[in-house]
Scaffold this motif. Structure first.
Motif, PDB file in Angstrom:
ATOM      1  N   ILE A  88     -17.859 -42.598   1.066  1.00  0.00           N
ATOM      2  CA  ILE A  88     -16.891 -41.503   0.894  1.00  0.00           C
ATOM      3  C   ILE A  88     -15.864 -41.883  -0.163  1.00  0.00           C
ATOM      4  O   ILE A  88     -15.407 -41.037  -0.933  1.00  0.00           O
TER       5      ILE A  88
ATOM      6  N   ASN B 148     -12.618 -52.328   0.391  1.00  0.00           N
ATOM      7  CA  ASN B 148     -12.490 -52.452   1.840  1.00  0.00           C
ATOM      8  C   ASN B 148     -13.777 -53.045   2.398  1.00  0.00           C
ATOM      9  O   ASN B 148     -14.864 -52.528   2.139  1.00  0.00           O
TER      10      ASN B 148
ATOM     11  N   GLY C 134     -11.031 -54.761   7.329  1.00  0.00           N
ATOM     12  CA  GLY C 134     -10.852 -53.940   8.527  1.00  0.00           C
ATOM     13  C   GLY C 134     -11.931 -54.210   9.559  1.00  0.00           C
ATOM     14  O   GLY C 134     -12.819 -55.044   9.347  1.00  0.00           O
TER      15      GLY C 134
ATOM     16  N   ILE D  75      -6.335 -55.541   8.233  1.00  0.00           N
ATOM     17  CA  ILE D  75      -5.861 -54.370   8.980  1.00  0.00           C
ATOM     18  C   ILE D  75      -5.778 -54.790  10.445  1.00  0.00           C
ATOM     19  O   ILE D  75      -6.736 -55.351  10.989  1.00  0.00           O
TER      20      ILE D  75
ATOM     21  N   LEU E  37      -3.902 -42.632  15.276  1.00  0.00           N
ATOM     22  CA  LEU E  37      -4.259 -41.318  14.717  1.00  0.00           C
ATOM     23  C   LEU E  37      -5.194 -41.417  13.517  1.00  0.00           C
ATOM     24  O   LEU E  37      -5.544 -40.407  12.889  1.00  0.00           O
ATOM     25  N   ALA E  38      -5.624 -42.627  13.199  1.00  0.00           N
ATOM     26  CA  ALA E  38      -6.468 -42.839  12.016  1.00  0.00           C
ATOM     27  C   ALA E  38      -7.859 -42.232  12.209  1.00  0.00           C
ATOM     28  O   ALA E  38      -8.249 -41.857  13.315  1.00  0.00           O
ATOM     29  N   GLY E  39      -8.595 -42.146  11.107  1.00  0.00           N
ATOM     30  CA  GLY E  39      -9.989 -41.726  11.162  1.00  0.00           C
ATOM     31  C   GLY E  39     -10.898 -42.940  11.184  1.00  0.00           C
ATOM     32  O   GLY E  39     -10.458 -44.055  10.914  1.00  0.00           O
TER      33      GLY E  39
ATOM     34  N   ALA F  64      -0.486 -47.133   8.500  1.00  0.00           N
ATOM     35  CA  ALA F  64      -1.677 -46.282   8.321  1.00  0.00           C
ATOM     36  C   ALA F  64      -2.013 -45.560   9.619  1.00  0.00           C
ATOM     37  O   ALA F  64      -1.730 -46.040  10.713  1.00  0.00           O
TER      38      ALA F  64
ATOM     39  N   ILE G 282      -0.833 -40.537   8.576  1.00  0.00           N
ATOM     40  CA  ILE G 282       0.181 -40.268   7.548  1.00  0.00           C
ATOM     41  C   ILE G 282      -0.436 -39.271   6.565  1.00  0.00           C
ATOM     42  O   ILE G 282      -1.471 -39.557   5.954  1.00  0.00           O
TER      43      ILE G 282
ATOM     44  N   GLN H 206      -1.028 -46.538   3.945  1.00  0.00           N
ATOM     45  CA  GLN H 206      -2.443 -46.350   3.591  1.00  0.00           C
ATOM     46  C   GLN H 206      -2.842 -44.981   4.133  1.00  0.00           C
ATOM     47  O   GLN H 206      -2.620 -44.675   5.305  1.00  0.00           O
TER      48      GLN H 206
ATOM     49  N   TYR I 115     -14.225 -30.741   6.760  1.00  0.00           N
ATOM     50  CA  TYR I 115     -12.785 -30.907   6.950  1.00  0.00           C
ATOM     51  C   TYR I 115     -12.081 -29.544   6.852  1.00  0.00           C
ATOM     52  O   TYR I 115     -11.232 -29.209   7.659  1.00  0.00           O
TER      53      TYR I 115
ATOM     54  N   GLY J 177      -9.509 -38.412  10.333  1.00  0.00           N
ATOM     55  CA  GLY J 177      -8.253 -38.704  11.025  1.00  0.00           C
ATOM     56  C   GLY J 177      -7.758 -37.477  11.787  1.00  0.00           C
ATOM     57  O   GLY J 177      -8.241 -36.354  11.577  1.00  0.00           O
TER      58      GLY J 177
HETATM   59  C1  LIG Z   1     -14.307 -40.816   6.676  1.00  0.00           C
HETATM   60  C2  LIG Z   1     -13.582 -42.099   6.974  1.00  0.00           C
HETATM   61  C3  LIG Z   1     -14.230 -43.308   6.791  1.00  0.00           C
HETATM   62  C4  LIG Z   1     -13.563 -44.530   7.020  1.00  0.00           C
HETATM   63  N1  LIG Z   1     -14.197 -45.705   6.757  1.00  0.00           N
HETATM   64  C5  LIG Z   1     -13.534 -46.898   6.883  1.00  0.00           C
HETATM   65  C6  LIG Z   1     -14.148 -48.120   6.498  1.00  0.00           C
HETATM   66  O1  LIG Z   1     -15.280 -48.152   5.995  1.00  0.00           O
HETATM   67  N2  LIG Z   1     -13.448 -49.259   6.691  1.00  0.00           N
HETATM   68  C7  LIG Z   1     -12.162 -49.264   7.224  1.00  0.00           C
HETATM   69  O2  LIG Z   1     -11.550 -50.339   7.386  1.00  0.00           O
HETATM   70  N3  LIG Z   1     -11.541 -48.107   7.557  1.00  0.00           N
HETATM   71  C8  LIG Z   1     -12.191 -46.932   7.386  1.00  0.00           C
HETATM   72  N4  LIG Z   1     -11.540 -45.745   7.662  1.00  0.00           N
HETATM   73  C9  LIG Z   1     -10.107 -45.789   8.021  1.00  0.00           C
HETATM   74  C10 LIG Z   1      -9.222 -45.522   6.773  1.00  0.00           C
HETATM   75  O3  LIG Z   1      -9.406 -46.478   5.773  1.00  0.00           O
HETATM   76  C11 LIG Z   1      -7.705 -45.419   7.076  1.00  0.00           C
HETATM   77  O4  LIG Z   1      -7.132 -46.639   7.418  1.00  0.00           O
HETATM   78  C12 LIG Z   1      -7.324 -44.457   8.157  1.00  0.00           C
HETATM   79  O5  LIG Z   1      -8.209 -43.384   8.212  1.00  0.00           O
HETATM   80  C13 LIG Z   1      -5.907 -43.963   7.890  1.00  0.00           C
HETATM   81  O6  LIG Z   1      -5.588 -42.827   8.633  1.00  0.00           O
HETATM   82  P1  LIG Z   1      -5.640 -41.359   7.981  1.00  0.00           P
HETATM   83  O7  LIG Z   1      -7.068 -41.077   7.736  1.00  0.00           O
HETATM   84  O8  LIG Z   1      -5.025 -40.514   9.058  1.00  0.00           O
HETATM   85  O9  LIG Z   1      -4.851 -41.363   6.711  1.00  0.00           O
HETATM   86  C14 LIG Z   1     -12.195 -44.527   7.474  1.00  0.00           C
HETATM   87  C15 LIG Z   1     -11.565 -43.281   7.674  1.00  0.00           C
HETATM   88  C16 LIG Z   1     -12.230 -42.085   7.418  1.00  0.00           C
HETATM   89  C17 LIG Z   1     -11.490 -40.790   7.604  1.00  0.00           C
END
Ligand SMILES: Cc1cc2nc3c(=O)[nH]c(=O)nc-3n(C[C@H](O)[C@H](O)[C@H](O)COP(=O)(O)O)c2cc1C
Length: 382
Positions: free
Chosen positions: A28, A88, A114, A140, A171-173, A217, A220, A238, A259, A336
């Motif tokens: 993505i 990442n 992460g 992370i 609340l992250a994705g 993160a 946000i 982030q 989305y 997210g």
């Molecule tokens: C579609 C998607 C894929 C993601 N893939 C990864 C990933 O490969 N590695 C990782 O550490 N975090 C991943 N994340 C987390 C994001 O890097 C980020 O820290 C988090 O989503 C921040 O919250 P937000 O989406 O509300 O801004 C992913 C998030 C989304 C939405």
């Protein structure tokens, strides 16, 4: 902090904006999104997970295909920007060390680690020595305990600590660093976690005589949110979800439309084969997993240390790569908690402008000497 956003300093690096675009796998966030963010003054991040699968089925060595694809993606990003580019790497990957090695060989500005605790560093880093590596390392975490564990382990074992830390709230994705039961506990709000981690970093700042930027993160979404977290002491943020609905995001248009079309109630927590909960947009594929229609499968790759492919109901790498291509019959989209807020697809330039304006506006409203002269609103007298 009035007006413009401050820059983000990480070691020798200076990002004009305190915004890191979160790495998003599988496929993505690649060179297109990362370079567009870097050109706007943020830090653009390429997600390394399963990167070799983006071109289709992998024949031959899965790990080497990932390593080579990552190298090419970094070079493509570099050819499009002079800004800051990072990678990442999910620590739970069986090829995490190799992906970090390629990132360092290609001299990326940051490696963000992460989905796992990066305690044991790859041997080549130790052999090369931190002084000979330009790349900055950022783990992370989702708790101050995890941050302390990483920083004290690195300090004792390597006489070196990470260059910054990202605190990812509930609340992250994507995959989340909490047990499902902990996700909605009051103690785990991002606001609380940021305060905890900032104070946990103080002894390390004193011991190593340098600032440790703490980056917020998870959830946000606006310049107002950025303002709030900078006021709470974060050095930057982030953000991932808000970057999905940009023209430059590397996913198929149908992924972005998921989305645009989703409602708040479509966002749900799933138990991922990785062994962690994750936040995703509900769809028929996820429903059929819940209903037990998916069965254990054969695995040609063993991409995750934590995935027991004989027991889990589907291959998450395949489900995510197919979703990235818009084939939602076979997969689903991570997102997210704020994904439902997107209304249209815009360019990264337009998005950054909007965020800057939101930040400026918020900083004016919140400026103490301005609160008295705020214009009278109708409901003030209601
Ligand atoms: C579609 C998607 C894929 C993601 N893939 C990864 C990933 O490969 N590695 C990782 O550490 N975090 C991943 N994340 C987390 C994001 O890097 C980020 O820290 C988090 O989503 C921040 O919250 P937000 O989406 O509300 O801004 C992913 C998030 C989304 C939405």
């Amino acid at each position: 902090m009035f007006g413009n956003m401050p820059e983000l300093k990480i070691g020798h690096l200076r990002a004009k904006l305190p915004i890191i675009q979160g790495g998003m796998g599988v496929g993505i966030s690649l060179s297109s999104l990362a370079s567009a963010v870097a050109n706007e003054g943020g830090i653009g991040i390429i997600a390394a997970v399963g990167i070799g699968m983006n071109g289709g089925a992998i024949e031959g060595d899965f790990h080497e295909a990932n390593a080579e694809a990552l190298r090419q993606e970094i070079r493509t990003a570099r050819s499009k920007t002079d800004g800051l580019i990072g990678v990442n790497v999910m620590i739970a990957l069986t090829d995490a060390d190799r992906l970090i090695e390629v990132s360092v060989e290609e001299d990326v500005d940051v490696v963000i680690m992460g989905a796992g605790l990066p305690l044991k560093l790859p041997r080549f880093i130790i052999e090369k020595g931190f002084d000979n590596i330009r790349t900055r390392f950022i783990p992370i975490v989702s708790s101050s305990r995890a941050a302390e564990l990483i920083f004290s382990h690195w300090g004792k074992k390597y006489s070196h600590i990470p260059d910054a830390v990202i605190v990812e709230g509930p609340l992250a994705g994507g995959h989340l660093g909490f047990k499902s039961a902990e996700l909605f506990q009051a103690a785990n709000t991002l606001e609380n976690l940021i305060a905890d981690v900032i104070s946990a970093m103080k002894p390390f700042e004193r011991q190593f005589q340098r600032p440790i930027p703490v980056i917020a993160a998870g959830g946000i979404y606006t310049g107002e949110d950025i303002y709030k977290f900078l006021q709470l002491g974060a050095a930057g943020v982030q953000m991932a979800t808000r970057f999905v609905t940009t023209g430059e995001c590397d996913a198929d248009i149908r992924f972005k439309e998921m989305y645009l079309d989703c409602q708040e109630s479509d966002l749900r927590i799933i138990e991922s084969p990785v062994g962690l909960p994750g936040r995703a947009i509900d769809n028929e594929f996820l429903q059929s997993v819940v209903e037990g229609e998916k069965k254990p499968f054969k695995c040609p790759w063993k991409c995750l240390r934590t995935c027991n492919f004989e027991k889990v109901p589907y291959c998450i790498a395949k489900a995510l790569i197919l979703a990235r291509r818009g084939k939602f019959y076979y997969g689903f989209a991570f997102a997210g908690a704020n994904a439902w807020r997107a209304e249209k697809i815009i360019s990264v330039h337009e998005l950054m402008d909007a965020i800057k304006n939101e930040f400026r506006h918020e900083s004016r409203i919140m400026r103490p000497d301005k609160t008295q002269s705020r214009p009278c609103l109708a409901f003030d007298h209601a």
